[in-house]
Design a protein around this motif. Structure first.
Motif, PDB file in Angstrom:
ATOM      1  N   ALA A 136      52.332  56.667 105.509  1.00 20.56           N
ATOM      2  CA  ALA A 136      53.968  56.294 105.451  1.00 20.56           C
ATOM      3  C   ALA A 136      54.625  57.222 105.336  1.00 20.56           C
ATOM      4  N   TYR A 137      54.089  58.240 104.551  1.00 20.63           N
ATOM      5  CA  TYR A 137      54.744  59.902 104.821  1.00 20.63           C
ATOM      6  C   TYR A 137      55.014  60.159 105.658  1.00 20.63           C
ATOM      7  N   LEU A 138      53.756  60.263 106.263  1.00 20.22           N
ATOM      8  CA  LEU A 138      53.432  61.032 107.862  1.00 20.22           C
ATOM      9  C   LEU A 138      54.140  59.934 108.899  1.00 20.22           C
ATOM     10  N   ALA A 139      54.221  58.904 108.803  1.00 25.60           N
ATOM     11  CA  ALA A 139      55.169  57.938 109.736  1.00 25.60           C
ATOM     12  C   ALA A 139      56.035  57.819 109.676  1.00 25.60           C
ATOM     13  N   ARG A 140      56.801  57.991 108.656  1.00 23.33           N
ATOM     14  CA  ARG A 140      58.194  58.157 108.057  1.00 23.33           C
ATOM     15  C   ARG A 140      58.254  59.146 108.612  1.00 23.33           C
ATOM     16  N   THR A 141      57.666  60.541 108.681  1.00 23.91           N
ATOM     17  CA  THR A 141      58.054  61.745 109.247  1.00 23.91           C
ATOM     18  C   THR A 141      58.222  61.400 110.463  1.00 23.91           C
ATOM     19  N   GLN A 142      57.108  61.043 111.245  1.00 22.65           N
ATOM     20  CA  GLN A 142      57.167  60.649 112.921  1.00 22.65           C
ATOM     21  C   GLN A 142      58.800  60.038 113.140  1.00 22.65           C
ATOM     22  N   LEU A 143      58.230  59.169 112.234  1.00 21.21           N
ATOM     23  CA  LEU A 143      59.686  58.227 113.242  1.00 21.21           C
ATOM     24  C   LEU A 143      61.557  58.511 112.973  1.00 21.21           C
ATOM     25  N   THR A 144      60.750  59.550 111.766  1.00 19.10           N
ATOM     26  CA  THR A 144      62.635  59.777 111.808  1.00 19.10           C
ATOM     27  C   THR A 144      63.392  61.715 112.594  1.00 19.10           C
ATOM     28  N   ILE A 145      61.954  62.072 113.038  1.00 16.43           N
ATOM     29  CA  ILE A 145      61.723  63.548 114.030  1.00 16.43           C
ATOM     30  C   ILE A 145      62.277  62.623 114.982  1.00 16.43           C
ATOM     31  N   MET A 146      61.562  61.571 115.701  1.00 14.20           N
ATOM     32  CA  MET A 146      62.206  61.030 116.975  1.00 14.20           C
ATOM     33  C   MET A 146      63.848  60.131 116.853  1.00 14.20           C
ATOM     34  N   ILE A 147      63.242  60.065 115.922  1.00 13.50           N
ATOM     35  CA  ILE A 147      65.556  59.897 116.463  1.00 13.50           C
ATOM     36  C   ILE A 147      66.017  60.744 115.810  1.00 13.50           C
ATOM     37  N   GLU A 148      65.805  61.894 115.228  1.00 19.47           N
ATOM     38  CA  GLU A 148      66.524  63.353 115.487  1.00 19.47           C
ATOM     39  C   GLU A 148      66.975  64.186 116.593  1.00 19.47           C
ATOM     40  N   GLU A 149      65.238  64.043 116.814  1.00 18.26           N
ATOM     41  CA  GLU A 149      65.340  64.602 118.716  1.00 18.26           C
ATOM     42  C   GLU A 149      65.493  64.363 119.273  1.00 18.26           C
ATOM     43  N   LEU A 150      65.252  62.166 119.358  1.00 22.76           N
ATOM     44  CA  LEU A 150      66.006  62.384 120.610  1.00 22.76           C
ATOM     45  C   LEU A 150      67.466  61.890 121.129  1.00 22.76           C
ATOM     46  N   LEU A 151      67.918  61.209 119.885  1.00 26.23           N
ATOM     47  CA  LEU A 151      69.083  60.456 120.436  1.00 26.23           C
ATOM     48  C   LEU A 151      70.471  61.115 121.163  1.00 26.23           C
ATOM     49  N   PRO A 152      70.309  62.734 120.309  1.00 27.45           N
ATOM     50  CA  PRO A 152      71.361  63.570 120.954  1.00 27.45           C
ATOM     51  C   PRO A 152      70.688  64.306 122.263  1.00 27.45           C
ATOM     52  N   ARG A 153      69.909  63.926 122.541  1.00 26.31           N
ATOM     53  CA  ARG A 153      69.326  64.324 123.809  1.00 26.31           C
ATOM     54  C   ARG A 153      69.539  63.455 124.294  1.00 26.31           C
ATOM     55  N   MET A 154      69.712  62.218 124.489  1.00 25.54           N
ATOM     56  CA  MET A 154      70.298  61.117 125.587  1.00 25.54           C
ATOM     57  C   MET A 154      71.194  60.171 125.710  1.00 25.54           C
ATOM     58  N   PRO A 155      71.955  60.957 125.833  1.00 23.10           N
ATOM     59  CA  PRO A 155      73.763  59.626 125.577  1.00 23.10           C
ATOM     60  C   PRO A 155      73.310  59.118 126.955  1.00 23.10           C
ATOM     61  N   ASN A 156      74.564  57.995 126.030  1.00 21.82           N
ATOM     62  CA  ASN A 156      74.004  56.386 127.022  1.00 21.82           C
ATOM     63  C   ASN A 156      72.793  55.977 126.580  1.00 21.82           C
ATOM     64  N   LEU A 157      72.509  56.413 125.571  1.00 23.15           N
ATOM     65  CA  LEU A 157      71.132  55.451 125.728  1.00 23.15           C
ATOM     66  C   LEU A 157      71.080  53.535 126.354  1.00 23.15           C
ATOM     67  N   ARG A 158      70.450  53.651 127.734  1.00 22.74           N
ATOM     68  CA  ARG A 158      69.994  52.616 127.390  1.00 22.74           C
ATOM     69  C   ARG A 158      69.075  51.998 127.817  1.00 22.74           C
ATOM     70  N   VAL A 159      68.279  50.508 127.733  1.00 24.71           N
ATOM     71  CA  VAL A 159      67.321  50.163 128.443  1.00 24.71           C
ATOM     72  C   VAL A 159      67.643  49.707 130.189  1.00 24.71           C
ATOM     73  N   ALA A 160      66.843  50.320 130.845  1.00 22.08           N
ATOM     74  CA  ALA A 160      66.631  50.091 132.406  1.00 22.08           C
ATOM     75  C   ALA A 160      67.219  49.026 132.163  1.00 22.08           C
ATOM     76  N   PRO A 161      69.120  48.644 133.610  1.00 24.70           N
ATOM     77  CA  PRO A 161      69.055  47.267 133.991  1.00 24.70           C
ATOM     78  C   PRO A 161      68.401  46.368 134.785  1.00 24.70           C
ATOM     79  N   GLY A 162      67.896  45.279 134.295  1.00 31.40           N
ATOM     80  CA  GLY A 162      66.868  44.633 135.057  1.00 31.40           C
ATOM     81  C   GLY A 162      65.075  44.456 134.262  1.00 31.40           C
ATOM     82  N   ALA A 163      65.412  45.293 133.594  1.00 36.72           N
ATOM     83  CA  ALA A 163      63.605  45.456 133.488  1.00 36.72           C
ATOM     84  C   ALA A 163      63.482  44.247 132.039  1.00 36.72           C
ATOM     85  N   VAL A 164      62.244  43.369 132.460  1.00 35.09           N
ATOM     86  CA  VAL A 164      61.798  42.526 131.360  1.00 35.09           C
ATOM     87  C   VAL A 164      60.809  43.117 130.173  1.00 35.09           C
TER      88      VAL A 164
END
Ligand code: HEM
Length: 403
Positions: free
Chosen positions: A355-383
């Protein structure tokens, strides 16, 4: 997929269909489908997947995880796998489980073994981000598959080039649509781990992986682990630690891409992340875990016969409206200043050791990716489709942002 005859001890009013591997609804709208189990009995019998009991209340699912006197972990797969090699420690009940569990907790997952986890995860995470095309990625294959396996392989001291071979078995083990496919995944992975361990043990000093070194140094009642035990533990980590994190990442990222308010809240209040993460782990549970009745007994008005398969599913627990009012809503304040208590990592003796390993990866994913992805969205029309199996993950998730 096999539909079982209804055993004589199962009353007709308890029989309802639920096939978490193949139902069309679970592919299209998994959360709505699972939330609809709130209208079903606390425990019902599905004739699908060889026939098994489904538990629908978080409180009882907690019991199934914890009461090994009633529900044995010696059979974990649904449908049941015949002649499967037991995985250490998951397939053992206490007291046999306890010694193995200590080795994992004190050695393989010790603070020392995990000391470079956070910086390594950040490095891998940024490398993957930099490999994206500007402003777009297919998140499942470009990121979610890769980060957990890169971290796992590097902790084991294995060559990162093995990534693709490993991914194919993981797909079969977790997303096999029949007992045969799942068994084929286990056989391929077994042979691979066998070969890899034999090579490493021929010259253990060469391997600098922290988990591999811990495996070699571990002692059970004063003796080193046998080859078979090391093999089984490696298989356990391989099958428990990769697809799970990948699956969890896909649902959390989709949610954040589709909810600008939640995303902005995390960007504005990073201190909320530990609470938000637990709420997202509750809301997007992924694991369908099996047990078997350890003996004949009656439980909450249901007669179980020894060997009956029983499913304790973390997505069902997380969407139980009695435990979590308005369960489909993601509410970062749900825990009212505490982390919301959920069963996403199981409970009792087998509570997820990663669980610690998993939480670390999920936390870092959010911390590192969100600020680098302004106006993040699912590609229009994606199924967007859910790939069902022992864990649920999205088949693909095309994302876009303002580069
Ligand atoms: C988000 C990611 C993860 C989720 C949702 C998850 C979920 C779970 C759950 C529900 C259990 C309980 C199984 C049971 O009761 O039979 C479990 C056990 C376990 N998990 Fe995880 N897991 C995750 C990540 C990991 C990672 C990264 C590792 C290690 C590399 C790992 C290794 C294990 C092991 C070894 C067990 C068995 C523990 C025991 O039997 O004592 N898991 N996990």
């Amino acid at each position: 997929m096999e539909t079982a005859d209804i055993p004589a001890h199962v009353p007709p009013e308890r029989v309802l269909r639920f096939d978490f591997r193949n139902d069309e609804a679970i592919r299209r709208d998994p959360w709505g489908y699972i939330a609809s189990l709130n209208d079903r009995p606390d425990i019902f019998f599905s004739p699908d997947l060889g026939g098994y009991w489904v538990v629908t209340r978080a409180e009882l699912i907690d019991d199934v995880f914890s009461r090994h006197d009633l529900f044995t972990a010696t059979s974990l797969a649904i449908p049941k796998l015949e002649n499967a090699t037991p995985l250490i420690p998951n397939n053992f009940d206490p007291p046999e489980h306890t010694g193995y569990r200590k080795i994992l907790a004190n050695k393989l997952f010790s603070p020392r073994a995990l000391s470079t986890l956070e910086p390594d995860t950040r490095t891998f995470c940024l490398q993957l981000f930099e490999a994206f095309e500007p402003g777009r990625c297919e998140f499942v294959h470009d990121f979610a598959y890769k980060l957990p396996i890169d971290i796992f392989l590097s902790m084991m001291g294995a060559d990162l080039a093995l990534r693709d071979r490993c991914l194919e078995w993981i797909r079969l083990i977790f997303r096999g649509r029949s007992a045969e496919e799942t068994a084929a995944g286990f056989i391929g992975a077994n042979e691979f781990v066998q070969e890899w361990l034999t090579e490493q043990l021929a010259d253990p000093e060469q391997n600098k992986g922290s988990m591999f070194q811990a495996l070699v140094a571990a002692r059970l009642e004063g003796r080193p682990l046998s080859f078979a035990e090391m093999h089984s533990i490696t298989m356990m980590l391989f099958s428990g630690g990769l697809d799970t994190v990948t699956s969890q990442m896909t649902h959390i990222m989709r949610f954040l891409a589709e909810s600008p308010e939640h995303r902005q809240h995390l960007l504005d209040h990073p201190d909320v992340l530990p609470y938000a993460l637990e709420e997202m782990l509750r809301r997007f549970g992924i694991s369908f875990i099996g047990r078997a009745a350890a003996k004949d007994f009656e439980y909450h008005g249901v007669a179980f016969k020894k060997g009956d398969p029983v499913c304790a599913a973390t997505p069902i627990a997380g969407l139980d409206a009695r435990a979590f009012p308005d369960p489909l809503r993601v509410d970062f304040g749900r825990g009212k200043g505490r982390r919301v208590k959920h069963l996403g990592f199981g409970s009792g003796p087998h509570l997820c050791i990663g669980a610690y390993l998993a939480r670390t990866q999920l936390t870092i994913m959010i911390e590192e990716l969100l600020p680098r992805m302004p106006n993040l969205r699912v590609a229009p029309g994606a199924v967007i489709e859910n790939a069902a199996g022992a864990t649920m993950m999205l088949k693909s998730l095309p994302l876009e942002w303002d580069a």
